[in-house]
Design a protein around this motif. Structure first.
Motif, PDB file in Angstrom:
ATOM      1  N   PHE A 179       0.838  -1.206   0.000  1.00 51.91           N
ATOM      2  CA  PHE A 179       0.000   0.000   0.000  1.00 51.91           C
ATOM      3  C   PHE A 179       0.871   1.253   0.000  1.00 51.91           C
ATOM      4  O   PHE A 179       0.683   2.166  -0.818  1.00 51.91           O
ATOM      5  CB  PHE A 179      -0.900  -0.028   1.240  1.00 51.91           C
ATOM      6  CG  PHE A 179      -1.865   1.128   1.337  1.00 51.91           C
ATOM      7  CD1 PHE A 179      -3.117   1.053   0.750  1.00 51.91           C
ATOM      8  CD2 PHE A 179      -1.517   2.290   2.024  1.00 51.91           C
ATOM      9  CE1 PHE A 179      -4.017   2.117   0.853  1.00 51.91           C
ATOM     10  CE2 PHE A 179      -2.395   3.357   2.118  1.00 51.91           C
ATOM     11  CZ  PHE A 179      -3.651   3.261   1.524  1.00 51.91           C
ATOM     12  N   THR A 180       1.853   1.284   0.891  1.00 51.94           N
ATOM     13  CA  THR A 180       2.735   2.449   1.000  1.00 51.94           C
ATOM     14  C   THR A 180       3.599   2.611  -0.238  1.00 51.94           C
ATOM     15  O   THR A 180       3.812   3.736  -0.722  1.00 51.94           O
ATOM     16  CB  THR A 180       3.619   2.328   2.250  1.00 51.94           C
ATOM     17  OG1 THR A 180       2.791   2.159   3.406  1.00 51.94           O
ATOM     18  CG2 THR A 180       4.465   3.571   2.437  1.00 51.94           C
ATOM     19  N   ASP A 181       4.107   1.513  -0.770  1.00 56.71           N
ATOM     20  CA  ASP A 181       4.929   1.585  -1.988  1.00 56.71           C
ATOM     21  C   ASP A 181       4.140   2.177  -3.149  1.00 56.71           C
ATOM     22  O   ASP A 181       4.648   3.025  -3.898  1.00 56.71           O
ATOM     23  CB  ASP A 181       5.425   0.188  -2.373  1.00 56.71           C
ATOM     24  CG  ASP A 181       6.588  -0.279  -1.505  1.00 56.71           C
ATOM     25  OD1 ASP A 181       7.127   0.541  -0.742  1.00 56.71           O
ATOM     26  OD2 ASP A 181       6.945  -1.468  -1.603  1.00 56.71           O
ATOM     27  N   PHE A 182       2.900   1.741  -3.308  1.00 57.75           N
ATOM     28  CA  PHE A 182       2.084   2.223  -4.428  1.00 57.75           C
ATOM     29  C   PHE A 182       1.884   3.739  -4.335  1.00 57.75           C
ATOM     30  O   PHE A 182       2.146   4.473  -5.301  1.00 57.75           O
ATOM     31  CB  PHE A 182       0.727   1.517  -4.443  1.00 57.75           C
ATOM     32  CG  PHE A 182      -0.228   2.067  -5.468  1.00 57.75           C
ATOM     33  CD1 PHE A 182      -0.124   1.713  -6.805  1.00 57.75           C
ATOM     34  CD2 PHE A 182      -1.222   2.972  -5.094  1.00 57.75           C
ATOM     35  CE1 PHE A 182      -0.989   2.238  -7.752  1.00 57.75           C
ATOM     36  CE2 PHE A 182      -2.096   3.490  -6.035  1.00 57.75           C
ATOM     37  CZ  PHE A 182      -1.979   3.126  -7.366  1.00 57.75           C
ATOM     38  N   PHE A 183       1.444   4.200  -3.182  1.00 56.71           N
ATOM     39  CA  PHE A 183       1.165   5.630  -3.042  1.00 56.71           C
ATOM     40  C   PHE A 183       2.455   6.449  -3.001  1.00 56.71           C
ATOM     41  O   PHE A 183       2.474   7.601  -3.453  1.00 56.71           O
ATOM     42  CB  PHE A 183       0.319   5.881  -1.792  1.00 56.71           C
ATOM     43  CG  PHE A 183      -1.119   5.481  -1.962  1.00 56.71           C
ATOM     44  CD1 PHE A 183      -2.009   6.305  -2.620  1.00 56.71           C
ATOM     45  CD2 PHE A 183      -1.575   4.268  -1.483  1.00 56.71           C
ATOM     46  CE1 PHE A 183      -3.329   5.937  -2.808  1.00 56.71           C
ATOM     47  CE2 PHE A 183      -2.896   3.880  -1.657  1.00 56.71           C
ATOM     48  CZ  PHE A 183      -3.777   4.713  -2.322  1.00 56.71           C
ATOM     49  N   GLY A 184       3.540   5.851  -2.520  1.00 57.60           N
ATOM     50  CA  GLY A 184       4.816   6.561  -2.524  1.00 57.60           C
ATOM     51  C   GLY A 184       5.354   6.754  -3.920  1.00 57.60           C
ATOM     52  O   GLY A 184       5.843   7.834  -4.269  1.00 57.60           O
ATOM     53  N   VAL A 185       5.264   5.726  -4.756  1.00 58.27           N
ATOM     54  CA  VAL A 185       5.754   5.822  -6.134  1.00 58.27           C
ATOM     55  C   VAL A 185       4.884   6.779  -6.947  1.00 58.27           C
ATOM     56  O   VAL A 185       5.395   7.708  -7.597  1.00 58.27           O
ATOM     57  CB  VAL A 185       5.792   4.430  -6.793  1.00 58.27           C
ATOM     58  CG1 VAL A 185       6.066   4.550  -8.289  1.00 58.27           C
ATOM     59  CG2 VAL A 185       6.851   3.551  -6.135  1.00 58.27           C
ATOM     60  N   VAL A 186       3.589   6.558  -6.938  1.00 59.97           N
ATOM     61  CA  VAL A 186       2.678   7.392  -7.738  1.00 59.97           C
ATOM     62  C   VAL A 186       2.696   8.840  -7.257  1.00 59.97           C
ATOM     63  O   VAL A 186       2.806   9.784  -8.053  1.00 59.97           O
ATOM     64  CB  VAL A 186       1.248   6.819  -7.685  1.00 59.97           C
ATOM     65  CG1 VAL A 186       0.271   7.755  -8.391  1.00 59.97           C
ATOM     66  CG2 VAL A 186       1.207   5.434  -8.323  1.00 59.97           C
ATOM     67  N   GLY A 187       2.566   9.021  -5.946  1.00 61.68           N
ATOM     68  CA  GLY A 187       2.516  10.372  -5.399  1.00 61.68           C
ATOM     69  C   GLY A 187       3.825  11.116  -5.541  1.00 61.68           C
ATOM     70  O   GLY A 187       3.845  12.289  -5.950  1.00 61.68           O
ATOM     71  N   GLY A 188       4.937  10.451  -5.235  1.00 63.99           N
ATOM     72  CA  GLY A 188       6.229  11.114  -5.348  1.00 63.99           C
ATOM     73  C   GLY A 188       6.577  11.476  -6.777  1.00 63.99           C
ATOM     74  O   GLY A 188       7.143  12.542  -7.035  1.00 63.99           O
ATOM     75  N   ALA A 189       6.235  10.602  -7.722  1.00 60.59           N
ATOM     76  CA  ALA A 189       6.514  10.888  -9.127  1.00 60.59           C
ATOM     77  C   ALA A 189       5.699  12.091  -9.607  1.00 60.59           C
ATOM     78  O   ALA A 189       6.226  12.976 -10.291  1.00 60.59           O
ATOM     79  CB  ALA A 189       6.207   9.665  -9.982  1.00 60.59           C
ATOM     80  N   ALA A 190       4.418  12.139  -9.248  1.00 62.26           N
ATOM     81  CA  ALA A 190       3.570  13.262  -9.664  1.00 62.26           C
ATOM     82  C   ALA A 190       4.058  14.574  -9.059  1.00 62.26           C
ATOM     83  O   ALA A 190       4.136  15.606  -9.745  1.00 62.26           O
ATOM     84  CB  ALA A 190       2.125  13.000  -9.240  1.00 62.26           C
ATOM     85  N   ARG A 191       4.399  14.539  -7.794  1.00 66.10           N
ATOM     86  CA  ARG A 191       4.913  15.741  -7.125  1.00 66.10           C
ATOM     87  C   ARG A 191       6.195  16.213  -7.801  1.00 66.10           C
ATOM     88  O   ARG A 191       6.383  17.409  -8.044  1.00 66.10           O
ATOM     89  CB  ARG A 191       5.158  15.427  -5.653  1.00 66.10           C
ATOM     90  CG  ARG A 191       5.702  16.573  -4.816  1.00 66.10           C
ATOM     91  CD  ARG A 191       5.739  16.120  -3.365  1.00 66.10           C
ATOM     92  NE  ARG A 191       6.316  17.107  -2.484  1.00 66.10           N
ATOM     93  CZ  ARG A 191       7.440  16.930  -1.782  1.00 66.10           C
ATOM     94  NH1 ARG A 191       8.118  15.785  -1.896  1.00 66.10           N
ATOM     95  NH2 ARG A 191       7.893  17.862  -0.971  1.00 66.10           N
ATOM     96  N   GLY A 192       7.085  15.283  -8.122  1.00 65.00           N
ATOM     97  CA  GLY A 192       8.327  15.653  -8.778  1.00 65.00           C
ATOM     98  C   GLY A 192       8.106  16.269 -10.150  1.00 65.00           C
ATOM     99  O   GLY A 192       8.771  17.244 -10.517  1.00 65.00           O
ATOM    100  N   VAL A 193       7.164  15.725 -10.904  1.00 65.71           N
ATOM    101  CA  VAL A 193       6.855  16.257 -12.229  1.00 65.71           C
ATOM    102  C   VAL A 193       6.354  17.695 -12.128  1.00 65.71           C
ATOM    103  O   VAL A 193       6.766  18.576 -12.905  1.00 65.71           O
ATOM    104  CB  VAL A 193       5.817  15.369 -12.944  1.00 65.71           C
ATOM    105  CG1 VAL A 193       5.265  16.067 -14.190  1.00 65.71           C
ATOM    106  CG2 VAL A 193       6.441  14.030 -13.326  1.00 65.71           C
ATOM    107  N   VAL A 194       5.466  17.959 -11.165  1.00 63.87           N
ATOM    108  CA  VAL A 194       4.937  19.313 -10.997  1.00 63.87           C
ATOM    109  C   VAL A 194       6.062  20.289 -10.655  1.00 63.87           C
ATOM    110  O   VAL A 194       6.144  21.393 -11.212  1.00 63.87           O
ATOM    111  CB  VAL A 194       3.843  19.332  -9.914  1.00 63.87           C
ATOM    112  CG1 VAL A 194       3.417  20.772  -9.602  1.00 63.87           C
ATOM    113  CG2 VAL A 194       2.634  18.523 -10.360  1.00 63.87           C
ATOM    114  N   PHE A 195       6.949  19.890  -9.745  1.00 63.30           N
ATOM    115  CA  PHE A 195       8.077  20.753  -9.395  1.00 63.30           C
ATOM    116  C   PHE A 195       8.958  21.012 -10.615  1.00 63.30           C
ATOM    117  O   PHE A 195       9.369  22.151 -10.859  1.00 63.30           O
ATOM    118  CB  PHE A 195       8.915  20.092  -8.291  1.00 63.30           C
ATOM    119  CG  PHE A 195       8.504  20.478  -6.901  1.00 63.30           C
ATOM    120  CD1 PHE A 195       9.250  21.384  -6.163  1.00 63.30           C
ATOM    121  CD2 PHE A 195       7.373  19.934  -6.322  1.00 63.30           C
ATOM    122  CE1 PHE A 195       8.876  21.741  -4.870  1.00 63.30           C
ATOM    123  CE2 PHE A 195       6.984  20.278  -5.046  1.00 63.30           C
ATOM    124  CZ  PHE A 195       7.733  21.187  -4.309  1.00 63.30           C
TER     125      PHE A 195
END
Length: 257
Positions: A179-195
């Motif tokens: 659960f944590t891996d899924f949201f960490g990968v998806v969420g962190g990647a999206a946040r990085g793209v926006v930055f």
């Protein structure tokens, strides 16, 4: 200090979830509300017990800042937590969360411009001020490039699951890890793209010497919508930011402190 840190992760998660929801509304219905921290605070203030929630969020973010300060002074967890680079990064995060906490609490006491001002307007104002100074183009360009690099680093780190070293994986069940891996990968990647995209706009503003080209989070997210298949792309980014909020809540439970 552990309670302060974990409450800060909860507050950060709430803000990202609200920003993600606002961005999703923009993607699906061209909503005119701000998809940034200011918009999230306005959304929260309009809910039942919203005023009380603003105080809670502001205090929790102050707790996050205090935890980062303790890491800067005493070092973080793990054998390499007292490295100078780690301490400097913790000090920078302390300043950031202190500012965010102040803006939220200012909004809570009625100073609406402090907490909910447009990130786009603020970004343009700062960019214009720096561009007007000697060497301003270089400063804005370098700052923008640094944000691009930081965003790409966030995204790559998320995809490679580097966040796992900061979690108490030994105390997690297999389901909790997935659960944590899924949201960490998806969420962190999206946040990085926006930055990274926001950094690109800052570089463009520097090259063209036009402050209006710099964009805060709201305008950066709206820029995705203007691309081919933009609404669907923005919807994916919005869901990603929401996922990062959920990942922050996982950090509140499993972060190594």
């Amino acid at each position: 200090m552990a309670v302060a840190a974990r409450s800060g992760f909860v507050a950060r998660g709430l803000i990202y979830v609200l920003v993600g929801v606002l961005a999703l509304r923009i993607a699906l219905a061209d909503d005119h509300r701000q998809a940034d921290r200011g918009g999230a605070l306005e959304e929260l203030a309009g809910r039942p017990f919203g005023a009380a929630m603003l105080w809670v969020v502001g205090a929790a973010l102050a707790g996050m800042g205090l935890w980062r300060l303790s890491e800067a002074v005493f070092g973080g967890p793990g054998p390499r937590g007292d490295k100078p680079s780690k301490r400097i990064a913790a000090a920078a995060r302390c300043v950031f969360y202190g500012f965010v906490s102040f803006s939220v609490l200012s909004y809570a006491v009625g100073r609406r411009g402090s907490g909910s001002g447009s990130s786009d307007r603020g970004t343009r104002d700062v960019t214009a001020m720096v561009l007007g100074r000697p060497g301003g183009q270089w400063l804005v360009g370098l700052a923008g490039a640094a944000v691009v690099v930081a965003g790409l680093w966030m995204a790559v780190r998320a995809v490679r699951k580097k966040f796992r070293k900061d979690l108490r994986t030994d105390a997690m069940s297999r389901e909790a890890e997935r659960f944590t891996d899924f949201f960490g990968v998806v969420g962190g990647a999206a946040r990085g793209v926006v930055f990274a995209v926001a950094g690109v706009f800052a570089v463009v503003a520097a090259v063209r010497h036009r402050p209006g080209k710099a964009k805060g989070m709201d305008d950066t997210l709206r820029a995705f919508r203007d691309l081919p298949a933009g609404p669907w792309l923005l919807a994916l980014i919005a869901l990603g930011l929401t996922a990062f909020g959920v990942f922050s809540w996982c950090g509140a439970r499993w972060r190594r402190l």
